[in-house]
Write an enzyme that holds these catalytic residues in place. Sequence first.
Site, short mmCIF file in Angstrom:
data_model
loop_
_atom_site.label_atom_id
_atom_site.label_comp_id
_atom_site.label_asym_id
_atom_site.label_seq_id
_atom_site.Cartn_x
_atom_site.Cartn_y
_atom_site.Cartn_z
N PHE A 100 35.19 43.58 35.69
CA PHE A 100 35.91 42.92 36.79
C PHE A 100 34.91 42.45 37.85
O PHE A 100 34.04 43.21 38.27
CB PHE A 100 36.89 43.92 37.40
CG PHE A 100 37.79 43.35 38.46
CD1 PHE A 100 38.91 42.62 38.12
CD2 PHE A 100 37.51 43.54 39.80
CE1 PHE A 100 39.75 42.10 39.09
CE2 PHE A 100 38.34 43.02 40.78
CZ PHE A 100 39.46 42.29 40.43
N ASN A 199 39.56 51.05 43.17
CA ASN A 199 40.20 49.75 43.05
C ASN A 199 40.80 49.70 41.64
O ASN A 199 40.18 49.22 40.70
CB ASN A 199 39.19 48.62 43.24
CG ASN A 199 39.82 47.25 43.07
OD1 ASN A 199 41.04 47.11 43.02
ND2 ASN A 199 39.00 46.22 42.97
N PRO A 200 42.01 50.24 41.48
CA PRO A 200 42.59 50.39 40.14
C PRO A 200 43.23 49.09 39.67
O PRO A 200 43.44 48.15 40.46
CB PRO A 200 43.66 51.46 40.36
CG PRO A 200 44.14 51.17 41.75
CD PRO A 200 42.91 50.74 42.52
#
Length: 292
Positions: A100, A199-200
Amino acid sequence: MASSDEPVPLSAALNRAAARLAAAGIGDPAVDAELLAGFVLGTGRGGVQAAAVRGERLTADDAGRLDELVARRATREPLQHITGTAPFRHLELRVGPGVFVPRPETEGVAQLAIDALRAAASPSPIAVDLGTGSGAIALAMATEVPHAQVYAAENSVDAFVWTKENFALVGAANATLAFIDLAAAFPELDGTVSVVASNPPYVPDAAIPRDPEVRFFDPPAALYGGEDGLDVVRVLSGVGLRLAHPGGTIVIEHGEWQGEAIRAILAADGWLAAATHPDLTMRDRATTAIRP
Protein backbone atom coordinates in the site's frame (compact mmCIF):
# COMPACT_ATOMS: atom_id res chain seq x y z
CA MET A 1 8.33 17.40 -34.03
CA ALA A 2 11.98 17.52 -33.02
CA SER A 3 14.32 15.04 -34.65
CA SER A 4 15.37 12.02 -32.60
CA ASP A 5 18.70 13.57 -31.56
CA GLU A 6 17.63 17.19 -31.10
CA PRO A 7 17.52 18.66 -27.54
CA VAL A 8 14.04 19.57 -26.35
CA PRO A 9 13.24 22.71 -24.31
CA LEU A 10 12.40 21.52 -20.81
CA SER A 11 9.49 23.95 -20.49
CA ALA A 12 7.93 22.58 -23.67
CA ALA A 13 8.41 19.00 -22.51
CA LEU A 14 6.75 19.82 -19.20
CA ASN A 15 3.80 21.48 -20.90
CA ARG A 16 3.35 18.52 -23.23
CA ALA A 17 3.58 16.08 -20.34
CA ALA A 18 1.11 18.03 -18.21
CA ALA A 19 -1.39 18.22 -21.07
CA ARG A 20 -1.20 14.47 -21.61
CA LEU A 21 -1.65 13.77 -17.91
CA ALA A 22 -4.56 16.20 -17.64
CA ALA A 23 -6.27 14.42 -20.52
CA ALA A 24 -5.85 11.16 -18.60
CA GLY A 25 -7.63 12.62 -15.57
CA ILE A 26 -4.61 13.15 -13.32
CA GLY A 27 -5.55 15.58 -10.56
CA ASP A 28 -2.32 17.63 -10.47
CA PRO A 29 -0.84 17.09 -13.92
CA ALA A 30 1.79 19.83 -13.74
CA VAL A 31 3.05 18.54 -10.41
CA ASP A 32 3.32 14.98 -11.70
CA ALA A 33 5.04 16.18 -14.87
CA GLU A 34 7.65 18.02 -12.79
CA LEU A 35 8.16 15.06 -10.49
CA LEU A 36 8.65 12.71 -13.41
CA ALA A 37 11.08 15.11 -15.04
CA GLY A 38 12.92 15.36 -11.73
CA PHE A 39 13.14 11.57 -11.60
CA VAL A 40 14.67 11.53 -15.08
CA LEU A 41 17.12 14.33 -14.26
CA GLY A 42 17.99 13.20 -10.73
CA THR A 43 16.66 16.34 -9.06
CA GLY A 44 13.58 17.58 -7.22
CA ARG A 45 10.66 19.70 -8.35
CA GLY A 46 12.46 22.87 -7.39
CA GLY A 47 15.42 21.92 -9.54
CA VAL A 48 13.13 21.17 -12.47
CA GLN A 49 11.31 24.48 -12.11
CA ALA A 50 14.58 26.41 -11.92
CA ALA A 51 15.96 24.61 -14.96
CA ALA A 52 12.81 25.41 -16.94
CA VAL A 53 13.06 29.11 -16.00
CA ARG A 54 16.71 29.12 -17.13
CA GLY A 55 15.61 27.78 -20.50
CA GLU A 56 17.48 24.51 -20.20
CA ARG A 57 16.90 21.68 -22.63
CA LEU A 58 16.48 17.95 -22.28
CA THR A 59 18.71 15.64 -24.24
CA ALA A 60 16.87 13.51 -26.73
CA ASP A 61 17.43 10.49 -24.51
CA ASP A 62 16.02 12.25 -21.44
CA ALA A 63 13.07 13.57 -23.43
CA GLY A 64 12.33 10.06 -24.66
CA ARG A 65 12.61 8.67 -21.14
CA LEU A 66 10.21 11.33 -19.85
CA ASP A 67 7.74 10.48 -22.60
CA GLU A 68 7.86 6.82 -21.57
CA LEU A 69 7.20 7.64 -17.92
CA VAL A 70 4.37 10.01 -18.78
CA ALA A 71 2.78 7.29 -20.89
CA ARG A 72 2.88 4.95 -17.89
CA ARG A 73 1.40 7.59 -15.59
CA ALA A 74 -1.34 8.29 -18.12
CA THR A 75 -2.53 4.70 -17.63
CA ARG A 76 -3.03 5.74 -13.96
CA GLU A 77 -0.11 3.66 -12.72
CA PRO A 78 0.76 5.33 -9.41
CA LEU A 79 3.49 7.91 -9.58
CA GLN A 80 5.16 6.22 -6.62
CA HIS A 81 5.34 2.90 -8.49
CA ILE A 82 7.05 4.64 -11.38
CA THR A 83 9.63 6.43 -9.25
CA GLY A 84 9.87 3.62 -6.70
CA THR A 85 9.59 6.00 -3.76
CA ALA A 86 6.92 7.66 -1.63
CA PRO A 87 7.60 10.63 0.64
CA PHE A 88 6.23 10.29 4.17
CA ARG A 89 6.95 13.04 6.67
CA HIS A 90 10.76 13.29 6.61
CA LEU A 91 11.21 9.82 5.11
CA GLU A 92 11.58 8.56 1.53
CA LEU A 93 10.13 5.06 1.48
CA ARG A 94 10.55 2.42 -1.19
CA VAL A 95 7.26 1.20 -2.62
CA GLY A 96 5.96 -0.79 -5.55
CA PRO A 97 3.48 -3.50 -6.52
CA GLY A 98 2.27 -5.47 -3.52
CA VAL A 99 2.44 -2.77 -0.88
CA PHE A 100 0.00 0.00 0.00
CA VAL A 101 1.37 3.40 -0.99
CA PRO A 102 1.39 5.71 2.07
CA ARG A 103 -0.83 8.77 1.65
CA PRO A 104 -0.32 12.32 2.92
CA GLU A 105 -3.36 11.99 5.21
CA THR A 106 -1.64 9.18 7.09
CA GLU A 107 1.07 11.65 8.12
CA GLY A 108 -1.48 13.18 10.48
CA VAL A 109 -2.33 9.75 11.87
CA ALA A 110 1.36 9.21 12.52
CA GLN A 111 1.47 12.57 14.30
CA LEU A 112 -1.26 11.45 16.70
CA ALA A 113 0.78 8.33 17.50
CA ILE A 114 4.00 10.32 17.85
CA ASP A 115 2.37 12.85 20.18
CA ALA A 116 1.01 10.06 22.39
CA LEU A 117 4.39 8.34 22.41
CA ARG A 118 6.20 11.54 23.37
CA ALA A 119 3.69 12.07 26.19
CA ALA A 120 4.23 8.59 27.62
CA ALA A 121 5.53 8.55 31.18
CA SER A 122 8.11 5.83 30.55
CA PRO A 123 11.68 6.93 29.73
CA SER A 124 11.69 4.23 27.03
CA PRO A 125 8.08 3.82 25.88
CA ILE A 126 6.99 1.03 23.56
CA ALA A 127 4.91 1.46 20.42
CA VAL A 128 3.43 -1.11 18.05
CA ASP A 129 2.32 -0.61 14.45
CA LEU A 130 -0.03 -3.39 13.37
CA GLY A 131 -0.23 -4.10 9.64
CA THR A 132 2.68 -1.77 8.95
CA GLY A 133 2.75 -2.15 5.14
CA SER A 134 5.61 0.01 3.88
CA GLY A 135 6.60 0.69 7.48
CA ALA A 136 5.54 4.33 7.27
CA ILE A 137 3.95 4.82 10.69
CA ALA A 138 6.43 2.60 12.52
CA LEU A 139 9.49 4.24 11.00
CA ALA A 140 8.09 7.72 11.59
CA MET A 141 7.61 6.87 15.27
CA ALA A 142 11.04 5.27 15.56
CA THR A 143 12.93 8.15 13.97
CA GLU A 144 10.94 11.00 15.52
CA VAL A 145 10.80 9.49 19.02
CA PRO A 146 14.29 7.97 19.25
CA HIS A 147 13.99 7.10 22.95
CA ALA A 148 11.05 4.77 22.15
CA GLN A 149 11.13 1.12 21.16
CA VAL A 150 8.94 0.50 18.12
CA TYR A 151 7.65 -2.88 16.93
CA ALA A 152 5.96 -3.42 13.57
CA ALA A 153 3.93 -6.40 12.31
CA GLU A 154 3.14 -7.30 8.71
CA ASN A 155 1.67 -10.55 7.35
CA SER A 156 1.62 -10.01 3.57
CA VAL A 157 4.55 -11.65 1.79
CA ASP A 158 4.39 -9.16 -1.06
CA ALA A 159 4.30 -6.16 1.27
CA PHE A 160 6.96 -7.55 3.58
CA VAL A 161 9.55 -7.38 0.80
CA TRP A 162 9.13 -3.61 0.79
CA THR A 163 8.86 -3.36 4.58
CA LYS A 164 12.21 -5.10 5.05
CA GLU A 165 13.82 -2.84 2.48
CA ASN A 166 12.54 0.29 4.20
CA PHE A 167 13.62 -0.87 7.65
CA ALA A 168 17.09 -1.57 6.27
CA LEU A 169 17.17 1.74 4.40
CA VAL A 170 16.15 3.84 7.40
CA GLY A 171 18.31 1.81 9.77
CA ALA A 172 16.52 2.81 12.97
CA ALA A 173 18.14 0.76 15.73
CA ASN A 174 15.04 1.14 17.91
CA ALA A 175 12.67 -0.41 15.34
CA THR A 176 11.88 -4.14 15.20
CA LEU A 177 10.00 -5.79 12.34
CA ALA A 178 8.19 -9.13 12.49
CA PHE A 179 6.36 -11.19 9.88
CA ILE A 180 3.27 -12.09 11.89
CA ASP A 181 -0.49 -11.68 11.79
CA LEU A 182 -1.62 -8.66 13.76
CA ALA A 183 -4.04 -10.74 15.84
CA ALA A 184 -1.14 -12.75 17.26
CA ALA A 185 1.48 -10.01 17.29
CA PHE A 186 4.02 -9.60 20.07
CA PRO A 187 2.55 -11.54 23.02
CA GLU A 188 5.80 -10.82 24.86
CA LEU A 189 4.75 -7.16 24.96
CA ASP A 190 1.32 -7.75 26.54
CA GLY A 191 0.46 -4.98 29.00
CA THR A 192 3.58 -2.90 28.27
CA VAL A 193 2.75 -0.84 25.18
CA SER A 194 2.16 2.91 25.33
CA VAL A 195 0.88 3.36 21.76
CA VAL A 196 -0.85 0.88 19.47
CA ALA A 197 -1.19 2.32 15.96
CA SER A 198 -2.64 0.97 12.74
CA ASN A 199 -3.77 1.95 9.28
CA PRO A 200 -5.91 -1.15 8.68
CA PRO A 201 -7.94 -2.10 5.61
CA TYR A 202 -11.23 -0.26 6.07
CA VAL A 203 -12.97 -0.08 2.69
CA PRO A 204 -16.29 -2.01 2.72
CA ASP A 205 -16.12 -5.06 0.46
CA ALA A 206 -18.82 -3.77 -1.87
CA ALA A 207 -17.33 -0.29 -2.23
CA ILE A 208 -15.31 0.55 -5.32
CA PRO A 209 -12.49 3.06 -4.74
CA ARG A 210 -12.89 6.05 -7.02
CA ASP A 211 -9.24 6.49 -8.02
CA PRO A 212 -7.84 3.97 -10.52
CA GLU A 213 -4.51 4.18 -8.71
CA VAL A 214 -6.19 2.68 -5.66
CA ARG A 215 -8.67 0.39 -7.39
CA PHE A 216 -6.20 -1.31 -9.71
CA PHE A 217 -2.84 -1.01 -8.01
CA ASP A 218 -3.16 -1.10 -4.20
CA PRO A 219 -3.27 -4.66 -2.85
CA PRO A 220 -6.85 -5.73 -1.99
CA ALA A 221 -5.72 -7.08 1.40
CA ALA A 222 -4.69 -3.55 2.36
CA LEU A 223 -8.00 -2.04 1.25
CA TYR A 224 -11.02 -4.18 2.06
CA GLY A 225 -12.21 -4.79 5.62
CA GLY A 226 -15.39 -6.82 5.37
CA GLU A 227 -19.02 -5.90 4.79
CA ASP A 228 -18.83 -2.64 6.74
CA GLY A 229 -15.07 -2.21 6.41
CA LEU A 230 -14.53 -2.63 10.15
CA ASP A 231 -13.66 -6.32 10.56
CA VAL A 232 -9.98 -5.60 11.18
CA VAL A 233 -10.84 -2.66 13.45
CA ARG A 234 -12.74 -5.06 15.70
CA VAL A 235 -9.66 -7.27 15.90
CA LEU A 236 -7.44 -4.26 16.54
CA SER A 237 -9.54 -3.20 19.49
CA GLY A 238 -9.05 -6.55 21.21
CA VAL A 239 -5.36 -6.79 20.35
CA GLY A 240 -4.84 -3.25 21.58
CA LEU A 241 -6.40 -4.10 24.92
CA ARG A 242 -4.02 -7.04 25.20
CA LEU A 243 -0.92 -5.05 24.30
CA ALA A 244 -1.50 -1.67 25.93
CA HIS A 245 -0.80 -0.85 29.54
CA PRO A 246 -3.38 1.16 31.52
CA GLY A 247 -3.33 4.68 30.13
CA GLY A 248 -1.95 3.48 26.80
CA THR A 249 -3.35 4.90 23.55
CA ILE A 250 -4.75 3.26 20.44
CA VAL A 251 -4.66 5.18 17.13
CA ILE A 252 -6.64 3.82 14.16
CA GLU A 253 -6.89 5.36 10.70
CA HIS A 254 -10.25 5.04 8.93
CA GLY A 255 -12.59 6.44 6.31
CA GLU A 256 -14.29 9.76 6.85
CA TRP A 257 -17.71 8.23 7.65
CA GLN A 258 -16.50 5.56 10.09
CA GLY A 259 -15.60 7.56 13.19
CA GLU A 260 -18.89 7.07 15.03
CA ALA A 261 -18.94 3.31 14.41
CA ILE A 262 -15.32 2.91 15.52
CA ARG A 263 -15.90 4.94 18.68
CA ALA A 264 -18.80 2.61 19.45
CA ILE A 265 -16.64 -0.48 18.91
CA LEU A 266 -13.90 0.84 21.17
CA ALA A 267 -16.30 1.97 23.88
CA ALA A 268 -18.11 -1.39 23.87
CA ASP A 269 -14.76 -3.14 24.37
CA GLY A 270 -13.96 -0.91 27.35
CA TRP A 271 -11.69 1.74 25.88
CA LEU A 272 -12.08 5.21 27.37
CA ALA A 273 -12.26 8.72 25.88
CA ALA A 274 -12.71 7.61 22.28
CA ALA A 275 -12.28 10.63 20.01
CA THR A 276 -12.20 11.12 16.25
CA HIS A 277 -9.73 13.51 14.61
CA PRO A 278 -9.87 15.24 11.20
CA ASP A 279 -7.08 15.39 8.65
CA LEU A 280 -5.87 18.61 7.00
CA THR A 281 -8.87 18.56 4.64
CA MET A 282 -11.17 18.45 7.71
CA ARG A 283 -12.33 14.92 6.90
CA ASP A 284 -12.49 12.53 9.85
CA ARG A 285 -9.40 10.39 9.52
CA ALA A 286 -8.39 8.71 12.80
CA THR A 287 -9.88 7.65 16.11
CA THR A 288 -7.99 7.40 19.39
CA ALA A 289 -8.89 5.94 22.77
CA ILE A 290 -7.27 5.25 26.13
CA ARG A 291 -6.76 1.85 27.75
CA PRO A 292 -8.51 1.75 31.17
